[in-house]
Design a protein around this motif. Structure first.
Motif, PDB file in Angstrom:
ATOM      1  N   LYS A 124       3.961  22.080 -48.574  1.00 13.28           N
ATOM      2  CA  LYS A 124       2.788  21.296 -48.945  1.00 13.28           C
ATOM      3  C   LYS A 124       1.682  21.556 -47.929  1.00 13.28           C
ATOM      4  N   THR A 125       0.459  21.302 -48.352  1.00 12.76           N
ATOM      5  CA  THR A 125      -0.691  21.531 -47.479  1.00 12.76           C
ATOM      6  C   THR A 125      -0.524  20.831 -46.142  1.00 12.76           C
ATOM      7  N   TRP A 126      -0.090  19.602 -46.180  1.00 15.50           N
ATOM      8  CA  TRP A 126       0.015  18.802 -44.946  1.00 15.50           C
ATOM      9  C   TRP A 126       1.232  19.158 -44.101  1.00 15.50           C
ATOM     10  N   GLU A 127       2.102  20.033 -44.618  1.00 21.78           N
ATOM     11  CA  GLU A 127       3.258  20.476 -43.845  1.00 21.78           C
ATOM     12  C   GLU A 127       2.980  21.762 -43.065  1.00 21.78           C
ATOM     13  N   ILE A 128       1.856  22.380 -43.350  1.00 21.46           N
ATOM     14  CA  ILE A 128       1.485  23.631 -42.693  1.00 21.46           C
ATOM     15  C   ILE A 128       0.591  23.308 -41.501  1.00 21.46           C
ATOM     16  N   PRO A 129       0.845  23.878 -40.338  1.00 22.72           N
ATOM     17  CA  PRO A 129      -0.060  23.656 -39.202  1.00 22.72           C
ATOM     18  C   PRO A 129      -1.498  23.974 -39.607  1.00 22.72           C
ATOM     19  N   LEU A 130      -2.392  23.041 -39.351  1.00 18.93           N
ATOM     20  CA  LEU A 130      -3.771  23.211 -39.790  1.00 18.93           C
ATOM     21  C   LEU A 130      -4.387  24.480 -39.226  1.00 18.93           C
ATOM     22  N   ASP A 131      -4.117  24.788 -37.983  1.00 17.25           N
ATOM     23  CA  ASP A 131      -4.683  25.998 -37.384  1.00 17.25           C
ATOM     24  C   ASP A 131      -4.245  27.251 -38.135  1.00 17.25           C
ATOM     25  N   ASP A 132      -2.979  27.266 -38.588  1.00 21.51           N
ATOM     26  CA  ASP A 132      -2.486  28.419 -39.338  1.00 21.51           C
ATOM     27  C   ASP A 132      -3.197  28.531 -40.683  1.00 21.51           C
ATOM     28  N   GLY A 133      -3.350  27.392 -41.363  1.00 20.24           N
ATOM     29  CA  GLY A 133      -4.011  27.401 -42.662  1.00 20.24           C
ATOM     30  C   GLY A 133      -5.459  27.845 -42.569  1.00 20.24           C
ATOM     31  N   LEU A 134      -6.164  27.308 -41.594  1.00 16.40           N
ATOM     32  CA  LEU A 134      -7.570  27.679 -41.431  1.00 16.40           C
ATOM     33  C   LEU A 134      -7.709  29.135 -40.990  1.00 16.40           C
ATOM     34  N   ARG A 135      -6.734  29.628 -40.243  1.00 18.81           N
ATOM     35  CA  ARG A 135      -6.779  31.034 -39.832  1.00 18.81           C
ATOM     36  C   ARG A 135      -6.663  31.941 -41.050  1.00 18.81           C
ATOM     37  N   MET A 136      -5.841  31.578 -42.028  1.00 15.31           N
ATOM     38  CA  MET A 136      -5.744  32.361 -43.260  1.00 15.31           C
ATOM     39  C   MET A 136      -7.104  32.466 -43.937  1.00 15.31           C
ATOM     40  N   LEU A 137      -7.829  31.365 -43.971  1.00 16.08           N
ATOM     41  CA  LEU A 137      -9.141  31.373 -44.608  1.00 16.08           C
ATOM     42  C   LEU A 137     -10.141  32.186 -43.794  1.00 16.08           C
TER      43      LEU A 137
END
Length: 250
Positions: A124-137
């Motif tokens: 889920k979105t909230w289970e992924i480290p935010l820094d990792d998710g934003l780095r993908m973008l």
């Protein structure tokens, strides 16, 4: 009766291309094929023979890609570039302008987020480290925007310019499938919309933009992930039958 057997010149001889993200995989293959058509191809990325990017691979470099372009019949020019850094991209475009005064093809193939996606698939979105998710973008979306914003004034100087946005999944495929997690899904859908918007904006200058999905590739990283080589890739089918539809980028 005589027959003129003078070979036709390569179709892209004299054309100047930039493949952003040409270190490996689809970007490298596209660059080499542009070279085979006679183009001068600037190939960029963060992995060089002297420096490794966050992807952590040392076996593919932009210098090697440039050599492959030249061997194919074009002229390969390797320029180390972090496409998240507007100043580095500006220096790259200024160099192309200074050396050739034109840019005919821009291929936005920057990604380099494979090291972030494996552990995040199915979460889920909230289970992924935010820094990792934003780095993908940042890697999959911001890099494309920075590069287009900086390079398009040069590309539109002459009519007929082409922008190619490389992504994963066609419009039809992605419309009915959730791409593993929200961050990855956004990163892979955004280039399709970028191509749509840029095609509208480039029309007045006689240019266009398209989005391309190479499909499931037997890239260097994919082969390594399955523990096979291009010669033995079918050994992976027992565990992952879907790998049977994969194609070599070479």
């Amino acid at each position: 009766m005589t027959t003129d057997k003078t070979p036709s010149p390569p179709p892209l001889r004299g054309r100047i291309c930039l493949v952003a993200g040409a270190t490996r995989g689809a970007g490298r293959a596209i660059a080499v094929q542009l070279g085979a058509a006679g183009a001068t191809v600037y190939v960029t990325g963060r992995t060089t023979r002297a420096q490794v990017s966050e992807v952590g691979r040392t076996t593919e470099t932009i210098e090697e890609t440039a050599e492959l372009v030249t061997a194919a019949g074009g002229e390969g020019v390797a320029v180390p570039t972090d496409h998240l850094d507007p100043e580095r991209v500006r220096a790259l475009v200024d160099r192309i302008d200074r050396e050739h005064g034109r840019l005919d093809v821009l291929v936005n193939d920057v990604w380099g987020g494979e090291h972030l996606i494996g552990a995040s698939f199915g979460k889920k979105t909230w289970e992924i480290p935010l820094d990792d998710g934003l780095r993908m973008l940042e890697l999959g979306v911001r890099t494309h925007l920075v590069t287009s914003h900086t390079a398009l004034p040069l590309l539109t100087r002459h009519p007929g310019g082409l922008v190619v946005e490389v992504t994963d999944g066609t419009t039809e495929y992605n419309a009915t499938r959730y791409r593993e997690n929200l961050f990855y899904d956004l990163a892979k859908n955004a280039p399709v919309r970028m191509a749509f918007g840029l095609a509208k904006e480039l029309a007045d200058s006689g240019g266009t933009a398209v989005s391309v999905s190479p499909g499931w590739l037997r890239s260097e990283q994919m082969l390594e992930a399955f523990g096979v080589t291009e010669a033995t890739w079918r050994d992976a089918l027992e565990k992952t039958p879907d790998f049977g539809v994969s194609e070599s980028p070479v």
